[in-house]
Scaffold this active site. Structure first.
Site, PDB file in Angstrom:
ATOM      1  NE  ARG A 225      -2.072   2.913   5.677  1.00  0.00           N
ATOM      2  CZ  ARG A 225      -1.106   2.680   4.674  1.00  0.00           C
ATOM      3  NH1 ARG A 225       0.325   3.299   4.836  1.00  0.00           N
ATOM      4  NH2 ARG A 225      -1.423   2.113   3.474  1.00  0.00           N
TER       5      ARG A 225
ATOM      6  NE  ARG B 224       1.669  -8.728  -3.099  1.00  0.00           N
ATOM      7  CZ  ARG B 224       2.189  -7.520  -2.650  1.00  0.00           C
ATOM      8  NH1 ARG B 224       3.224  -7.219  -3.430  1.00  0.00           N
ATOM      9  NH2 ARG B 224       1.785  -6.752  -1.790  1.00  0.00           N
TER      10      ARG B 224
ATOM     11  CE  LYS C  92      -5.348   1.724   1.095  1.00  0.00           C
ATOM     12  NZ  LYS C  92      -4.449   0.533   1.374  1.00  0.00           N
TER      13      LYS C  92
ATOM     14  CB  THR D 124       0.466   7.829  -1.559  1.00  0.00           C
ATOM     15  OG1 THR D 124      -0.366   6.673  -0.717  1.00  0.00           O
ATOM     16  CG2 THR D 124       1.308   6.970  -2.427  1.00  0.00           C
TER      17      THR D 124
HETATM   18  P1  PGA Z   1      -1.175   1.373   0.005  1.00  0.00           P
HETATM   19  O1  PGA Z   1      -2.248   2.343  -0.247  1.00  0.00           O
HETATM   20  O2  PGA Z   1      -0.106   2.401   0.735  1.00  0.00           O
HETATM   21  O3  PGA Z   1      -1.571   0.456   0.927  1.00  0.00           O
HETATM   22  O4  PGA Z   1      -0.837   0.935  -1.261  1.00  0.00           O
HETATM   23  C1  PGA Z   1      -2.052   3.602  -0.394  1.00  0.00           C
HETATM   24  C2  PGA Z   1      -2.010   3.988  -2.035  1.00  0.00           C
HETATM   25  O5  PGA Z   1      -2.278   3.147  -2.938  1.00  0.00           O
HETATM   26  O6  PGA Z   1      -1.884   5.316  -2.529  1.00  0.00           O
HETATM   27 MN    MN Z   2      -2.542   1.122  -2.450  1.00  0.00          MN
END
Ligand code: PGA
Ligand code: MN
Length: 477
Positions: free
Chosen positions: A35, A76, A220, A278
């Site tokens: 990734r 942000r 996602k 994650t």
């Molecule tokens: P990120 O996405 O690592 O790009 O934030 C994955 C998540 O949010 O779990």
């Molecule tokens: Mn994320």
């Protein structure tokens, strides 16, 4: 020959894992897909690391997929004079779109539309939920809050509204540029961050196709709204990522485990892919061994039926990228074979709209009910292999194809093992014999084993699988 690992491993690349030696060891330890995270690094860096991965893959004879993960509209705050402030419960704090440099009382916003998206009484979560504020008052330029969970707040931390509802579009100008970069290095998968609905996914796919890319599109699932629109998002995508980091902030951490199960099940029913992501091996950022809870989490994702489990900071910035991949592979290997492989009863009552799907299901039914050693799918696009990998039969599926792009996309499919194959014959009998020899040469089957072969006639037509043949190895040699 031992049965290969069914569940695939996606490893995020970063400073800890971009040199060729580490990449090679990670691939040898079990990485199937890398990734590339567009939230960090430059286009040149990404292009460089992808070419190293491809070169190593070629040398080792492995088809490694590349997933380009777009940054999306990470919402942000601005910056502080001292880089950070410490706030405690009860403190008053203001988000002010005119504030350039923040202090203990206020900070600016990169995402200026926040003033239009929140109202008094809302809860705002900062820094992935590590700090919480209640909204007291909103004007067209400021949001006054009271801190309800204190902590340290530093420059450009993310901000979420509990319950979702932020209007930021899923694709930023940067994402549109990054899609072109990803197409430039022939990404096999493009992951779209924070999509709210199907149209976000259609737009990303359009941009990718317009640039000439063939990548599979991964949504996602990390927004509150995406849960409500799950079915339409799935239909507009080739797969989803259970993005537990941001999702937990938006829906509450305790809701995530059940959602993970629901998402994986629904994706498989709709013939879509899943990546569970994650903090899967989070403690291995600092430690050479996982915790018991992490081992259970990875194994449970496997038992939920995920196609792939993902590593984030563990391999991007951790101290033990290679050990983490090896540990994850070991856990998947055992969990893969610990489930029971009875096909769901509902499977028996299904009707099929497509010929290749019907052949795929017949193959699975046979594999689950007869002592079949391997399934061999002679494929162009990999669509038959995808259908077969949506249900568990416990029998490995070897997808033999001359198409490198198809092999790289199949690197993510659960229980599918891409094998490069150039056919010399042109009639069905000689093709089947070539496949048989290939499987024997690779040590996958031996004389007397039963192999299920799916094939399309006429030969070489994409999506044209229409035949299932059961072959006893050696019978025709
Ligand atoms: P990120 O996405 O690592 O790009 O934030 C994955 C998540 O949010 O779990
Ligand atoms: Mn994320």
């Amino acid at each position: 020959m031992t049965i290969p690992r069914a569940t695939k491993i996606v490893a995020t690349l970063g400073p800890a894992s971009t040199d060729s030696a580490t990449l090679e060891r990670m691939i040898l330890s079990g990485v199937n897909v890398v990734r590339v995270n567009f939230s960090h690094g430059t286009a040149e860096e990404h292009i460089g690391v992808v070419s190293r991965v491809r070169e190593i893959g070629k040398r080792l004879g492995r088809d490694i997929g590349v997933l380009a993960d777009l940054q999306g509209p990470k919402i942000r705050i601005g910056k502080f004079a001292d880089g950070k402030v410490t706030l405690v419960e009860g403190d008053r704090f203001t988000f002010d779109i005119d504030c350039e440099i923040g202090d203990e009382t206020r900070v600016g916003l990169d995402y200026k539309d926040l003033v239009n998206d929140v109202k008094s009484g809302d809860t705002l979560l900062l820094n992935d939920g590590r700090m919480i504020m209640r909204v007291d008052r909103v004007t067209d330029r400021t949001i006054d809050c009271t801190v309800t969970l204190g902590g340290v707040l530093s420059n450009r931390k993310g901000i979420n509204r509990q319950g979702g509802g932020l209007s930021a579009p899923a694709l930023t100008a940067k994402d549109m540029d990054d899609i072109k970069t990803a197409v430039g290095f022939a990404a096999d998968f493009v992951a779209v961050s924070f999509p709210k609905n199907a149209s976000d996914m259609y737009m990303a796919r359009e941009l990718c196709r317009a640039a000439g890319g063939k990548a599979l599109m991964i949504a996602k699932i990390e927004r509150f709204e995406a849960i409500g629109n799950l079915e339409e998002i799935l239909k507009a995508s080739d797969g989803i990522m259970v993005a537990r980091g941001d999702l937990a902030v938006e829906v509450g951490d305790a809701a995530v485990p059940a959602l993970q199960k629901r998402m994986i099940r629904m994706a498989k029913e709709l013939n879509r892919l899943t990546i569970t992501a994650t903090q899967m091996m989070e403690s291995m950022i600092e430690s050479p061994v996982p915790t018991r809870a992490e081992v259970s989490d990875v194994a449970n994702a496997v038992l939920d039926g995920t196609d792939a489990v993902m590593l984030s900071a563990e391999t991007a910035a951790g101290k033990y990228p290679v050990e983490t991949v090896a540990a994850m592979a070991r856990v998947c290997d055992e969990a893969d074979r610990s489930g029971s492989f009875s096909l769901d009863k509902e499977f028996l009552n299904r009707t099929f709209g497509r010929i290749d799907q019907a052949v795929a299901m017949a193959a699975l039914f046979t594999a689950a009910h007869m002592k079949i050693k391997a399934i061999a799918s002679l494929t162009q696009s990999g669509s038959t292999a995808l259908w077969m990998s949506r249900l568990d039969s416990g029998v490995p599926i070897y997808a033999l194809t001359p198409e490198e792009g198809s092999r790289r996309r199949m690197s993510l499919y659960r229980e599918v093992h891409p094998v490069p194959m150039t056919y010399t014959g042109s009639d069905r009998e000689s093709l089947l014999l070539e496949v048989e020899h290939k499987l024997v040469d690779l040590g996958i089957v031996e004389r007397g084993d039963l192999v299920l072969m799916t094939i399309g006639t006429p030969i070489g037509k994409s999506g044209g699988t229409n035949t299932l043949q059961i072959v006893r190895v050696g019978d025709r040699a």
